[in-house]
Every structure is written in structure tokens, then in C-alpha cells.
Design a protein around this motif. Sequence first.
Motif, mmCIF file in Angstrom:
data_model
loop_
_atom_site.group_PDB
_atom_site.id
_atom_site.type_symbol
_atom_site.label_atom_id
_atom_site.label_comp_id
_atom_site.label_asym_id
_atom_site.label_seq_id
_atom_site.Cartn_x
_atom_site.Cartn_y
_atom_site.Cartn_z
ATOM 1 N N UNK A 80 0.828 -1.211 0.000
ATOM 2 C CA UNK A 80 0.000 0.000 0.000
ATOM 3 C C UNK A 80 0.861 1.259 0.000
ATOM 4 N N UNK A 81 1.933 1.260 0.795
ATOM 5 C CA UNK A 81 2.804 2.431 0.858
ATOM 6 C C UNK A 81 3.551 2.641 -0.457
ATOM 7 N N UNK A 82 4.033 1.565 -1.056
ATOM 8 C CA UNK A 82 4.767 1.659 -2.326
ATOM 9 C C UNK A 82 3.862 2.131 -3.458
ATOM 10 N N UNK A 83 2.651 1.617 -3.520
ATOM 11 C CA UNK A 83 1.721 2.023 -4.578
ATOM 12 C C UNK A 83 1.469 3.525 -4.525
ATOM 13 N N UNK A 84 1.330 4.058 -3.315
ATOM 14 C CA UNK A 84 1.100 5.494 -3.165
ATOM 15 C C UNK A 84 2.334 6.302 -3.564
ATOM 16 N N UNK A 85 3.523 5.857 -3.135
ATOM 17 C CA UNK A 85 4.750 6.595 -3.433
ATOM 18 C C UNK A 85 5.074 6.541 -4.926
ATOM 19 N N UNK A 86 4.821 5.426 -5.569
ATOM 20 C CA UNK A 86 5.176 5.282 -6.981
ATOM 21 C C UNK A 86 4.340 6.160 -7.900
ATOM 22 N N UNK A 87 3.298 6.771 -7.374
ATOM 23 C CA UNK A 87 2.487 7.696 -8.156
ATOM 24 C C UNK A 87 2.886 9.157 -7.958
ATOM 25 N N UNK A 88 3.921 9.403 -7.146
ATOM 26 C CA UNK A 88 4.356 10.768 -6.882
ATOM 27 C C UNK A 88 5.139 11.337 -8.074
ATOM 28 N N UNK A 89 5.239 12.675 -8.097
ATOM 29 C CA UNK A 89 5.894 13.342 -9.224
ATOM 30 C C UNK A 89 7.386 13.033 -9.306
ATOM 31 N N UNK A 90 8.055 12.943 -8.145
ATOM 32 C CA UNK A 90 9.509 12.730 -8.191
ATOM 33 C C UNK A 90 9.857 11.356 -8.776
ATOM 34 N N UNK A 91 8.952 10.377 -8.643
ATOM 35 C CA UNK A 91 9.194 9.063 -9.239
ATOM 36 C C UNK A 91 9.064 9.149 -10.757
ATOM 37 N N UNK A 92 8.044 9.852 -11.225
ATOM 38 C CA UNK A 92 7.890 10.024 -12.677
ATOM 39 C C UNK A 92 9.057 10.813 -13.254
ATOM 40 N N UNK A 93 9.560 11.793 -12.490
ATOM 41 C CA UNK A 93 10.707 12.574 -12.961
ATOM 42 C C UNK A 93 11.952 11.697 -13.073
ATOM 43 N N UNK A 94 12.171 10.836 -12.086
ATOM 44 C CA UNK A 94 13.329 9.942 -12.126
ATOM 45 C C UNK A 94 13.251 9.004 -13.321
ATOM 46 N N UNK A 95 12.061 8.483 -13.587
ATOM 47 C CA UNK A 95 11.915 7.604 -14.754
ATOM 48 C C UNK A 95 12.109 8.369 -16.053
ATOM 49 N N UNK A 96 11.636 9.621 -16.102
ATOM 50 C CA UNK A 96 11.793 10.422 -17.316
ATOM 51 C C UNK A 96 13.256 10.744 -17.596
ATOM 52 N N UNK A 97 14.067 10.805 -16.532
ATOM 53 C CA UNK A 97 15.502 11.076 -16.712
ATOM 54 C C UNK A 97 16.274 9.823 -17.140
ATOM 55 N N UNK A 98 15.589 8.707 -17.243
ATOM 56 C CA UNK A 98 16.240 7.485 -17.683
ATOM 57 C C UNK A 98 16.828 6.643 -16.568
ATOM 58 N N UNK A 99 16.464 6.930 -15.306
ATOM 59 C CA UNK A 99 16.961 6.128 -14.193
ATOM 60 C C UNK A 99 16.366 4.725 -14.299
ATOM 61 N N UNK A 100 17.191 3.714 -14.070
ATOM 62 C CA UNK A 100 16.730 2.332 -14.188
ATOM 63 C C UNK A 100 15.678 2.023 -13.126
ATOM 64 N N UNK A 101 14.802 1.086 -13.442
ATOM 65 C CA UNK A 101 13.692 0.763 -12.550
ATOM 66 C C UNK A 101 14.161 0.246 -11.182
#
Length: 306
Positions: free
Chosen positions: A194-215
Motif C-alpha cells: 500500500x505504501x509503495x503504490x502510493x509513493x510510486x504515483x508521486x511526481x519525483x518518481x515520474x521525474x526519475x523515470x523520465x531522466x532514464x533512471x533504471x527501474x
Amino acid sequence: MLNYVLKRLLGLIPTLLIVAVLVFLFVHLLPGDPARLAAGPEADEATVQLVRQDLGLDKPMHVQFVTYFSNALRGDFGKSLRSKRPVSQEIAERFLPTLWLTLASMGWSVVFGMGIGIVSAVWRNRWPDRVGMTLAVSGISFPAFALGMLFMQVFSVWLGWLPSMGADSWKHYILPSLTLGAAVAAVMARFTRASFVEIMQEDFVRTARAKGVSEPVVVLKHCLRNAMIPVVTMMGLQFGFLLGGSIVVEVVYNWPGMGRLLIDAVDMRDYPIIQTEVLLFSLEFILINLIVDVLYAVINPTIHYK
């Protein structure tokens, strides 16, 4: 931070005083006469009265409480009504087996629970998530005593791989720790997911993925630390539950721990043992909650205590 810790430690005093009063009243309201139990079923009334005087149970209740509390402040918790040994010695012999069992249960349940929760969150609504949450629901819903008897039947009786009773070697810890930690692992898995699902929807996670950071880096570096605060809260509560609530498992496996000692004390109306154990359990929960609050500031530097 130091001032906050000192304030919380000072807050222990009224809390433990209230617990001491409630526990004292509770144990003295239990049905049964400890003097009769100590004297034996064939003792006459005169013998029972002598035993009652020897145990100090003939005094008024308020006098007994004042005597117990004043002695407890000096570190003297009295003697067991059953064994005549000091209560501190009785508990000291049983504390380490319960502590090691709790640490073993907490260790594997945190690793597996958080692992299942993270995998379920990363592959949400897919087969790893369904399998993980099915295991979590099963762990929560299966009673500890039934799981313990099932483990004993399979691994001790049928297969003969593991011992079912005693605490002499590391093999004796496997079945009790699995039984005790199953529900904790299940709760940890659901909270972590439950905690991970909520955090993975935050903006900083999308920003990290957009920068090409590995999963894996996104999950373990960016998500894990931010998702840990509710998980740490649950870890603290579950650790206190394991340390003070292992009574059923200790009875099933005849484990020489504090839970078994408490059951025997209730059967024999051993007031000093019951009162001291409950006070110790209360102190453990309070200290664990304090440690959890301090860990908040370590995990999240934006949290400050005054």
C-alpha cells in the motif's frame, strides 16, 4: 531530539503507575485463592490461613499495593508464590528465549514481508501481485495455534526433519519462529504494498523515470526510503506484539519463555509474576514506540522534534 527523548522517558512514570494500579486490581479480582492453590487441595483451613499470612495476602488490598509498589521502586518485585524464587530471577531466565524467538521471527518476516510487498507493488494487478496478496491474506487469516500444530505434524511427526519442543539448538527456533512470524509477514506485505503504490504515483518518481533512471534504482533508492515511515510504524508495533504476544506459540511448542511463564502464573494465581510481566510488556511497548519515533527523523530529515 534529546529534549524530546527525555520528555518521553519522563512520560513513562505516570503511564507505568496507571498500568500498575490496573493490573494490581485485575489480578486480585481473578477467581480462585492463591493460598489454597499453594497449600494444596487436601490442606485444611488452618493451613490455608497460615499460607495466606506467609504470602501477605491477609492484609488489606491497599496495604498490599503500597508494599508491592514501594518494593518495586527499589527493584524488588517480590517472590513467586509458586516457586518461592525472586520474580526477577524467574523472568530473567525466561526473557532471553522469548527475545531470541522474537528476533528470529521478526527477521524473516520483515525480509519476506517487505519483499512480497515491493514485488506486488511493482507488478501491481498482475500475477505476482495476486500470488503475493493471496499469501498475505492466508497468513493473516490462519490462526497461529492451528499453523503451529500443522507444522509440527508435517515437519516433526511425518518428515522428522525438525524438533517440535525445546530451545536447545538453532533447529528448535525454526518452527516456532515460522509460526509466530507468519501473520507479521502478511501484515508487512500488505502495508509495504500500500505504501509503495502510493509513493510510486508521486511526481519525483515520474521525474526519475523520465531522466532514464533504471527501474531497480527508482524502486530501491527513490521509493523505498519514502515508503518506509508507515512500514517502520508497523514494524515497531509488530515487534512489540511478538515480544509480548507469543503466548499461544510458546504454549503450542512448550517454549521456555515469558509467555509460558505467564500462563503458568495465571493458572496458579501467582500475583507477583503476573504484575511484573504485564508491567514489563507495557514498558517494552512504550520504549519501542519511542525508538520508532526517533527512526522517523532518521528516515525523513524534514521531521524535527522539539
